[in-house]
Design a protein around this motif. Structure first.
Motif, PDB file in Angstrom:
ATOM      1  N   THR A  14     -24.041  29.354  17.066  1.00 20.56           N
ATOM      2  CA  THR A  14     -25.324  28.650  17.034  1.00 20.56           C
ATOM      3  C   THR A  14     -26.356  29.413  16.220  1.00 20.56           C
ATOM      4  OG1 THR A  14     -24.871  27.682  19.196  1.00 20.56           O
ATOM      5  CG2 THR A  14     -27.162  27.649  18.443  1.00 20.56           C
TER       6      THR A  14
ATOM      7  N   SER B  94     -24.992  26.708  23.590  1.00 22.57           N
ATOM      8  CA  SER B  94     -25.525  26.420  22.264  1.00 22.57           C
ATOM      9  C   SER B  94     -26.942  25.852  22.358  1.00 22.57           C
ATOM     10  CB  SER B  94     -24.613  25.429  21.548  1.00 22.57           C
ATOM     11  OG  SER B  94     -25.122  25.109  20.270  1.00 22.57           O
ATOM     12  N   LYS B  95     -27.163  24.936  23.291  1.00 22.32           N
ATOM     13  CA  LYS B  95     -28.493  24.355  23.477  1.00 22.32           C
ATOM     14  C   LYS B  95     -29.494  25.436  23.891  1.00 22.32           C
ATOM     15  CE  LYS B  95     -31.010  20.882  26.192  1.00 22.32           C
ATOM     16  NZ  LYS B  95     -30.889  19.799  27.203  1.00 22.32           N
TER      17      LYS B  95
ATOM     18  N   ARG C  71     -25.457  28.990  12.618  1.00 19.54           N
ATOM     19  CA  ARG C  71     -25.747  27.631  12.132  1.00 19.54           C
ATOM     20  C   ARG C  71     -27.228  27.462  11.837  1.00 19.54           C
ATOM     21  NH1 ARG C  71     -27.317  23.315  15.118  1.00 19.54           N
ATOM     22  NH2 ARG C  71     -26.662  24.302  17.079  1.00 19.54           N
TER      23      ARG C  71
ATOM     24  N   GLN D  15     -30.372  27.660  20.889  1.00 15.99           N
ATOM     25  CA  GLN D  15     -31.251  26.936  19.965  1.00 15.99           C
ATOM     26  C   GLN D  15     -32.679  26.876  20.507  1.00 15.99           C
ATOM     27  OE1 GLN D  15     -29.736  23.395  18.165  1.00 15.99           O
ATOM     28  NE2 GLN D  15     -31.744  22.475  17.869  1.00 15.99           N
TER      29      GLN D  15
END
Length: 342
Positions: free
Chosen positions: A190, A141-142, A193, A145
């Protein structure tokens, strides 16, 4: 031009409202005598949106030369390629001087991708290698992003173990289907989002260890979770490549064309006829750079000069790297840094 809205009535009652809009030739307009300046709203597509439109609104092959640094990217842009690919092998070789054995991590890959993607933020979209996502779901996820924030248009994430290696080396091992799906799911959640158009490419390296049928099973599972494009790495024959397109149709597939790698050489025209939608050429600039640099340094060692052709001086190389744009920016801002030329 004047437009007047006359009184209206509703359900038997009268509403006495008059709206007068006057527009003059300059574009300024008045609303009931109040003057307004014209406004223009521009919606500039991100690289991710461009890449997604190429996939959805055209049927053309998206050819992406593999680039690994600013100069190789600038040359590809100068030649008019519509998209670029940041190779993990090239990034590892150029930034770390190491083989592609999973040594480059998120920082190395993201910073290189960010630099390339922002050489021209409105230029060709960049697809970037994301290896395994660099950890569990939180790290995936990091990573996603940070790629979004870096301006990357698309990325592929694979099912190799964390101690991975180049897809065209022997001895690859992959994680279970369930663990692979956590990577795809984390990436998909992700980007949703963050309301990003970034293109999620699901890659499998399971062919060596588990065979073709398992690769198709994994890619179908990734497709069902919402991956935008599939990538089966290391085809052993043209027939196998053609079969994969058919087995996963109409889902778009990406072909990683590595000449002298594990699979057959498939030219762009033939891959297009097979039905692939994206082609990346991972070693398109790295291998020629090795040959050119090696030849030049051998000549330097032997003859005492490099032997650069006439006309290929510093200014020409700097022009490829945006010298004229830099001069224009300085001059338009009122600077005098280039008043005497370069």
């Amino acid at each position: 031009m004047t437009v007047t809205e006359r009184p209206t009535s509703s359900m038997g009652s009268s509403t006495n409202t008059t709206l007068t809009i006057t527009v003059d030739k300059s574009g300024f307009y008045e609303v009931n005598g109040v003057r307004h300046e014209p406004t223009v709203t521009l919606n500039i597509a991100t690289g991710a949106t461009k890449l997604r439109r190429y996939l959805k609104e055209t049927d053309e092959m998206i050819v992406c030369p593999g680039v690994y640094d600013g100069l190789s990217a600038r040359i590809a842009m100068e030649l008019g390629f519509k998209a670029l690919y940041m190779t993990g092998a090239g990034t590892t070789a150029s930034r770390l001087g190491m083989a592609d054995l999973g040594l480059a991590q998120l920082y190395d890959m993201r910073t290189n991708a960010e630099m390339i993607a922002n050489l021209d933020p409105f230029g060709p979209p960049l697809i970037a290698d994301m290896d395994t996502g660099y950890g569990g779901p939180l790290m995936v996820s990091k990573s996603v992003q940070q790629y979004i924030q870096a301006g990357v248009a698309g990325f592929h994430i694979e099912d190799q173990i964390q101690n991975k290696r180049c897809g065209h080396l022997a001895g690859k091992r992959v994680v279970s289907l369930e663990e692979y799906m956590t990577r795809i799911r984390a990436a998909k959640l992700t980007k949703e989002r963050l309301h990003s158009d970034i293109v999620l490419i699901a890659r499998t390296d399971a062919l060596q260890q588990h065979g073709y049928d398992e690769c198709i099973r994994r890619l179908k599972a990734a497709r069902d979770l919402g991956a935008d494009v599939g990538l089966l790495e290391g085809f052993t024959s043209k027939e196998q490549a053609r079969q994969a397109v058919q087995d996963l149709a109409p889902w778009p597939l990406l072909l990683n064309m590595v000449e002298n790698g594990a699979g057959p050489v498939i030219p762009v025209d033939e891959a297009c006829e097979m039905g692939f939608r994206i082609m990346i050429f991972s070693f398109a600039t790295l291998a020629p750079a090795y040959l050119g640099i090696k030849e030049a340094l051998e000549k330097l060692k032997k003859d005492g000069v490099v032997g650069i052709p006439d006309g290929l001086g510093p200014k020409k190389l700097f022009e490829v790297c945006g010298l004229l744009d830099s001069m224009r920016i300085d001059t338009e801002a009122g600077g005098d840094g280039f008043a005497n030329g370069v």
